[in-house]
Design a protein around this motif. Structure first.
Motif, PDB file in Angstrom:
ATOM      1  N   ASN A  73       4.672  -8.584 -23.068  1.00  0.00           N
ATOM      2  CA  ASN A  73       6.052  -8.258 -23.405  1.00  0.00           C
ATOM      3  C   ASN A  73       7.070  -9.131 -22.679  1.00  0.00           C
ATOM      4  N   ALA A  74       6.607 -10.047 -21.843  1.00  0.00           N
ATOM      5  CA  ALA A  74       7.496 -10.893 -21.036  1.00  0.00           C
ATOM      6  C   ALA A  74       8.423 -10.042 -20.181  1.00  0.00           C
ATOM      7  N   GLU A  75       7.883  -8.967 -19.645  1.00  0.00           N
ATOM      8  CA  GLU A  75       8.646  -8.083 -18.782  1.00  0.00           C
ATOM      9  C   GLU A  75       8.195  -8.272 -17.334  1.00  0.00           C
ATOM     10  N   LEU A  76       8.916  -7.617 -16.421  1.00  0.00           N
ATOM     11  CA  LEU A  76       8.616  -7.705 -15.004  1.00  0.00           C
ATOM     12  C   LEU A  76       8.192  -6.343 -14.494  1.00  0.00           C
ATOM     13  N   ALA A  77       7.105  -6.314 -13.745  1.00  0.00           N
ATOM     14  CA  ALA A  77       6.611  -5.090 -13.110  1.00  0.00           C
ATOM     15  C   ALA A  77       6.552  -5.336 -11.605  1.00  0.00           C
ATOM     16  N   GLU A  78       7.185  -4.448 -10.852  1.00  0.00           N
ATOM     17  CA  GLU A  78       7.284  -4.667  -9.407  1.00  0.00           C
ATOM     18  C   GLU A  78       5.935  -4.443  -8.738  1.00  0.00           C
TER      19      GLU A  78
ATOM     20  N   MET B 236       0.818  -1.204   0.000  1.00  0.00           N
ATOM     21  CA  MET B 236       0.000   0.000   0.000  1.00  0.00           C
ATOM     22  C   MET B 236       0.853   1.256   0.000  1.00  0.00           C
ATOM     23  N   GLU B 237       2.035   1.164   0.578  1.00  0.00           N
ATOM     24  CA  GLU B 237       2.913   2.323   0.639  1.00  0.00           C
ATOM     25  C   GLU B 237       3.570   2.603  -0.703  1.00  0.00           C
ATOM     26  N   LEU B 238       3.945   1.559  -1.432  1.00  0.00           N
ATOM     27  CA  LEU B 238       4.653   1.741  -2.694  1.00  0.00           C
ATOM     28  C   LEU B 238       3.722   2.150  -3.827  1.00  0.00           C
ATOM     29  N   LYS B 239       2.547   1.499  -3.929  1.00  0.00           N
ATOM     30  CA  LYS B 239       1.582   1.752  -4.997  1.00  0.00           C
ATOM     31  C   LYS B 239       2.222   1.543  -6.385  1.00  0.00           C
ATOM     32  N   MET B 240       2.775   0.348  -6.574  1.00  0.00           N
ATOM     33  CA  MET B 240       3.420   0.015  -7.838  1.00  0.00           C
ATOM     34  C   MET B 240       2.371  -0.327  -8.902  1.00  0.00           C
ATOM     35  N   THR B 241       2.839  -0.366 -10.153  1.00  0.00           N
ATOM     36  CA  THR B 241       1.932  -0.665 -11.276  1.00  0.00           C
ATOM     37  C   THR B 241       1.643  -2.149 -11.403  1.00  0.00           C
ATOM     38  N   GLY B 242       2.503  -3.003 -10.871  1.00  0.00           N
ATOM     39  CA  GLY B 242       2.319  -4.443 -11.005  1.00  0.00           C
ATOM     40  C   GLY B 242       1.127  -4.946 -10.211  1.00  0.00           C
ATOM     41  N   ASN B 243       0.602  -6.096 -10.667  1.00  0.00           N
ATOM     42  CA  ASN B 243      -0.563  -6.688 -10.004  1.00  0.00           C
ATOM     43  C   ASN B 243      -0.564  -8.179 -10.310  1.00  0.00           C
ATOM     44  N   CYS B 244      -1.031  -8.977  -9.370  1.00  0.00           N
ATOM     45  CA  CYS B 244      -1.149 -10.421  -9.578  1.00  0.00           C
ATOM     46  C   CYS B 244      -2.396 -10.908  -8.878  1.00  0.00           C
ATOM     47  N   LEU B 245      -2.936 -12.020  -9.367  1.00  0.00           N
ATOM     48  CA  LEU B 245      -4.148 -12.571  -8.784  1.00  0.00           C
ATOM     49  C   LEU B 245      -3.848 -13.234  -7.448  1.00  0.00           C
TER      50      LEU B 245
ATOM     51  N   ASP C 100      26.324  -8.420   1.864  1.00  0.00           N
ATOM     52  CA  ASP C 100      26.082  -9.502   2.838  1.00  0.00           C
ATOM     53  C   ASP C 100      24.672  -9.447   3.419  1.00  0.00           C
ATOM     54  N   LYS C 101      23.726  -8.947   2.633  1.00  0.00           N
ATOM     55  CA  LYS C 101      22.331  -8.900   3.034  1.00  0.00           C
ATOM     56  C   LYS C 101      21.463  -9.440   1.909  1.00  0.00           C
ATOM     57  N   ILE C 102      20.265  -9.918   2.256  1.00  0.00           N
ATOM     58  CA  ILE C 102      19.333 -10.491   1.283  1.00  0.00           C
ATOM     59  C   ILE C 102      18.273  -9.439   0.968  1.00  0.00           C
ATOM     60  N   TRP C 103      18.159  -9.113  -0.314  1.00  0.00           N
ATOM     61  CA  TRP C 103      17.189  -8.117  -0.779  1.00  0.00           C
ATOM     62  C   TRP C 103      16.017  -8.858  -1.416  1.00  0.00           C
ATOM     63  N   PHE C 104      14.823  -8.624  -0.887  1.00  0.00           N
ATOM     64  CA  PHE C 104      13.614  -9.311  -1.354  1.00  0.00           C
ATOM     65  C   PHE C 104      12.787  -8.366  -2.207  1.00  0.00           C
ATOM     66  N   ARG C 105      12.371  -8.867  -3.404  1.00  0.00           N
ATOM     67  CA  ARG C 105      11.500  -8.120  -4.299  1.00  0.00           C
ATOM     68  C   ARG C 105      10.440  -9.067  -4.868  1.00  0.00           C
ATOM     69  N   ASN C 106       9.275  -8.501  -5.211  1.00  0.00           N
ATOM     70  CA  ASN C 106       8.165  -9.258  -5.779  1.00  0.00           C
ATOM     71  C   ASN C 106       7.765  -8.605  -7.095  1.00  0.00           C
ATOM     72  N   TYR C 107       7.808  -9.377  -8.209  1.00  0.00           N
ATOM     73  CA  TYR C 107       7.540  -8.847  -9.544  1.00  0.00           C
ATOM     74  C   TYR C 107       6.390  -9.611 -10.192  1.00  0.00           C
ATOM     75  N   GLN C 108       5.623  -8.885 -11.007  1.00  0.00           N
ATOM     76  CA  GLN C 108       4.590  -9.502 -11.838  1.00  0.00           C
ATOM     77  C   GLN C 108       5.172  -9.844 -13.202  1.00  0.00           C
ATOM     78  N   ILE C 109       4.777 -10.986 -13.764  1.00  0.00           N
ATOM     79  CA  ILE C 109       5.191 -11.394 -15.104  1.00  0.00           C
ATOM     80  C   ILE C 109       4.152 -10.868 -16.093  1.00  0.00           C
ATOM     81  N   VAL C 110       4.565  -9.914 -16.917  1.00  0.00           N
ATOM     82  CA  VAL C 110       3.666  -9.350 -17.930  1.00  0.00           C
ATOM     83  C   VAL C 110       3.719 -10.255 -19.154  1.00  0.00           C
ATOM     84  N   GLU C 111       2.570 -10.845 -19.506  1.00  0.00           N
ATOM     85  CA  GLU C 111       2.542 -11.852 -20.576  1.00  0.00           C
ATOM     86  C   GLU C 111       2.789 -11.247 -21.954  1.00  0.00           C
TER      87      GLU C 111
END
Length: 291
Positions: free
Chosen positions: A209-214, A133-142, A196-207
């Motif tokens: 263009n086969a691109e990724l949207a966060e 809710m804080e980021l309000k990215m363009t990506g979306n998934c079911l 030495d840290k783990i960075w976590f990200r969640n991306y949507q697969i856009v069918e």
């Protein structure tokens, strides 16, 4: 009499109804038949937190519950209780994995990822939290879709990273044919290593263009320790470069205190220089003085 009997038999036969023929069902569509497969991997993940958690950390916990359809919720645990009670709670909830958010001083958030009740388990310091809710990215998934897990190459270079990789695979991957999951994949969980840290990200697969949207959320996991057991036991790995938030705050206070002391020393030095440069009068005044 015989003729009457024959006529009665003929009339009874004619009264019998003729049963219609049952037609067999035929498939009209050309779609392949999908057979129902049993849900074999019945791993469930218990996601809950301790009391004293902030609003942002609470929203982060809810984001993880939405992203993982095989998760279960539980009420907040009291801070006085020991962490070993989490094993009993997960057993009561019929969960084999656990993600526990531990809050301290209403400032610091620690994240436990454990394989209950035998282990192993890992403790992380959660930094740079940004919720969906804080980021309000363009990506979306079911909701309920199964994710792909993407790991950095460095996870295969050292033993402690390889152990964390296997632990993340077992916890974050949605079991196949799970009742609450969807039968398709439309987003990616990315785990990368930097500083030495783990960075976590969640991306949507856009069918198209086969691109990724966060999508979000974003967070950084700073590993502290890896234990052999669940929420305790012998230490398998300890991060040598880890500095606790209390030590960082103490160092900042010392730095501020040193700045104040340096200002006082500078003022004293300036006053001494002013006294030296001050005009002391004519040196020949003392020549004409008589006793």
């Amino acid at each position: 009499m015989a003729k009457k009997r024959k006529q009665s038999e003929i009339s009874s036969k004619s009264r019998k109804t003729v049963e219609p023929e049952i037609l067999k069902a035929t498939r009209i569509s050309d779609e392949p038949v999908v057979k129902k497969v049993k849900w074999t991997n019945k791993n469930r993940v218990l996601i809950f937190s301790s009391r004293g958690i902030s609003f942002r950390d609470r929203h982060l916990m809810k984001d993880f519950r939405q992203m993982m359809p095989h998760s279960k919720a539980e009420t907040k645990m009291d801070r006085k209780d020991k962490l070993l009670i989490v094993n009993e709670i997960s057993e009561m909830k019929n969960c084999q994995k656990c993600i526990f958010f531990e809050a301290k001083k209403k400032k610091d958030l620690y994240m436990w990822v454990a394989n209950t009740p035998r282990g192993p388990s890992a403790k992380f310091l959660v930094e740079n939290v940004h919720t969906m809710m804080e980021l309000k990215m363009t990506g979306n998934c079911l909701k309920g879709s199964r994710p792909l897990l993407s790991f950095d190459k460095e996870f295969d270079m050292f033993a402690h990273w390889a152990l964390l990789k296997e632990l993340f695979i077992q916890v974050f991957s949605t079991p196949q044919y799970h009742p609450k999951s969807q039968p398709f994949i439309d987003h990616v969980f990315n785990f990368s290593i930097a500083d030495d840290k783990i960075w976590f990200r969640n991306y949507q697969i856009v069918e198209e263009n086969a691109e990724l949207a966060e999508i979000g959320p974003r967070l950084v996991l700073n590993p502290i320790r890896i234990f052999q057991g669940s929420f305790g036991g012998p230490t398998l790995y300890q991060n040598p470069s880890y500095v606790s938030p209390n030590e960082k705050r103490a160092m900042m206070k010392r730095a501020k205190g040193n700045k104040y002391i340096n200002k006082i020393h500078v003022k004293k030095a300036q006053e001494e220089k002013r006294l030296e440069k001050r005009y002391n009068g004519d040196p020949t005044d003392d020549v004409f003085k008589t006793h």
